[in-house]
Design a protein around this motif. Sequence first.
Motif, PDB file in Angstrom:
ATOM      1  N   HIS A 161     -11.748  -6.535 120.347  1.00 41.88           N
ATOM      2  CA  HIS A 161     -11.134  -5.196 120.425  1.00 41.88           C
ATOM      3  C   HIS A 161     -10.516  -4.992 121.802  1.00 41.88           C
ATOM      4  CE1 HIS A 161     -11.125  -0.944 118.767  1.00 41.88           C
ATOM      5  NE2 HIS A 161     -10.699  -0.767 120.009  1.00 41.88           N
TER       6      HIS A 161
ATOM      7  N   HIS B 182     -16.839  -0.488 115.857  1.00 40.00           N
ATOM      8  CA  HIS B 182     -16.459  -0.940 117.202  1.00 40.00           C
ATOM      9  C   HIS B 182     -17.105  -0.053 118.265  1.00 40.00           C
ATOM     10  CE1 HIS B 182     -13.669   0.704 120.229  1.00 40.00           C
ATOM     11  NE2 HIS B 182     -13.395   1.635 119.353  1.00 40.00           N
TER      12      HIS B 182
ATOM     13  N   ASP C 185     -12.626  -3.450 124.622  1.00 37.29           N
ATOM     14  CA  ASP C 185     -11.950  -2.155 124.505  1.00 37.29           C
ATOM     15  C   ASP C 185     -11.084  -1.919 125.744  1.00 37.29           C
ATOM     16  OD1 ASP C 185     -11.130   0.089 123.159  1.00 37.29           O
ATOM     17  OD2 ASP C 185     -12.919   1.274 123.557  1.00 37.29           O
TER      18      ASP C 185
ATOM     19  N   GLU D  55      -7.610   0.974 114.927  1.00 35.72           N
ATOM     20  CA  GLU D  55      -8.876   1.621 114.752  1.00 35.72           C
ATOM     21  C   GLU D  55      -8.703   3.011 114.175  1.00 35.72           C
ATOM     22  OE1 GLU D  55     -10.840   2.981 118.549  1.00 35.72           O
ATOM     23  OE2 GLU D  55      -9.164   1.890 119.463  1.00 35.72           O
TER      24      GLU D  55
ATOM     25  N   HIS E  98      -6.800  -3.409 123.899  1.00 30.20           N
ATOM     26  CA  HIS E  98      -5.515  -2.696 123.837  1.00 30.20           C
ATOM     27  C   HIS E  98      -4.622  -3.329 124.890  1.00 30.20           C
ATOM     28  CE1 HIS E  98      -7.175   0.464 121.229  1.00 30.20           C
ATOM     29  NE2 HIS E  98      -8.270   0.375 121.957  1.00 30.20           N
TER      30      HIS E  98
HETATM   31 ZN   LIG Z   1     -10.154   0.990 121.131  1.00 36.14          ZN
END
Ligand SMILES: [Zn+2]
Length: 268
Positions: free
Chosen positions: A13, A163, A213, A104, A15
């Motif tokens: 996960h 997550h 994340d 997500e 970005h």
């Molecule tokens: Zn996220």
Amino acid sequence: MKDCFLQGLTDTHAHLMMLSEIDDEKAACLSELAESEFGFILDIGTDPPDLGMRIEKLKHLSNVRFAGGIWPHKEAVEAPLKKVAVLESQLNAAPRELLAAIGECGYDRRENPSAPAGETELLECQLELARRFKLPIIIHSRDAPHETIETLSRFPDVRGVIHCFSYGTDELKQFLSLDYFISFAGNLTYKNAANLREAVAIVPSERLLLETDCPFLAPTPFRGKTCRPEMIVETYKTAAALRNTNREELKIIVAENAKTLFPQAILS
Ligand SMILES: [Zn+2]
């Protein structure tokens, strides 16, 4: 200095575009990392039309795959169907071999304290898309365990991951009984995260995933900095210690689980 442990490492996960937007140096470092060392990074969507844009900018990174989804932002929750229509067209246009998941998506009680009906509708539509596209779903759930469990239980044929798991062992058991994978982020390493440490110790090996994340939630000792994929090493170390294993073994377990849940994942 290069750390061989990064080779073949999994981050389920991230970005990456948010990270690359922070500054050029981070963008350059990211390309280098993703191309040379990491095994698999799943790049996550929050708001269509980001899917097409992310694929266009990152598809040269051979170990990155993509998820398309709608985070429960206020404006999305107010007009769920409009957003879902955009997501659906983006999913239809995306190269199937690069598309690994929907998400997500889910519930966020800080963003939506009044629990508006549109939040559930937005999630249900994405669970429908996951079913239709035969893709797993990536669930975001903050301070909303009951509604998350209730909605997911109505889609028993959809697989997925919770997550950045943020709850305790009771909720953990319920998500496991729904056949979900559980993913821990850098906050596992924080002093006040006793609930997460207790949870990571008891997740069955075949259901455990780890993530950054990034650019959020940099693990200790980087807490407060912009999180980058390589910082996930600290999360692997903490999780391995809590599970009485070593980080090499954990690397293999997480990579195998990523491959099971996301068949499009490429493992080196
Ligand atoms: Zn996220």
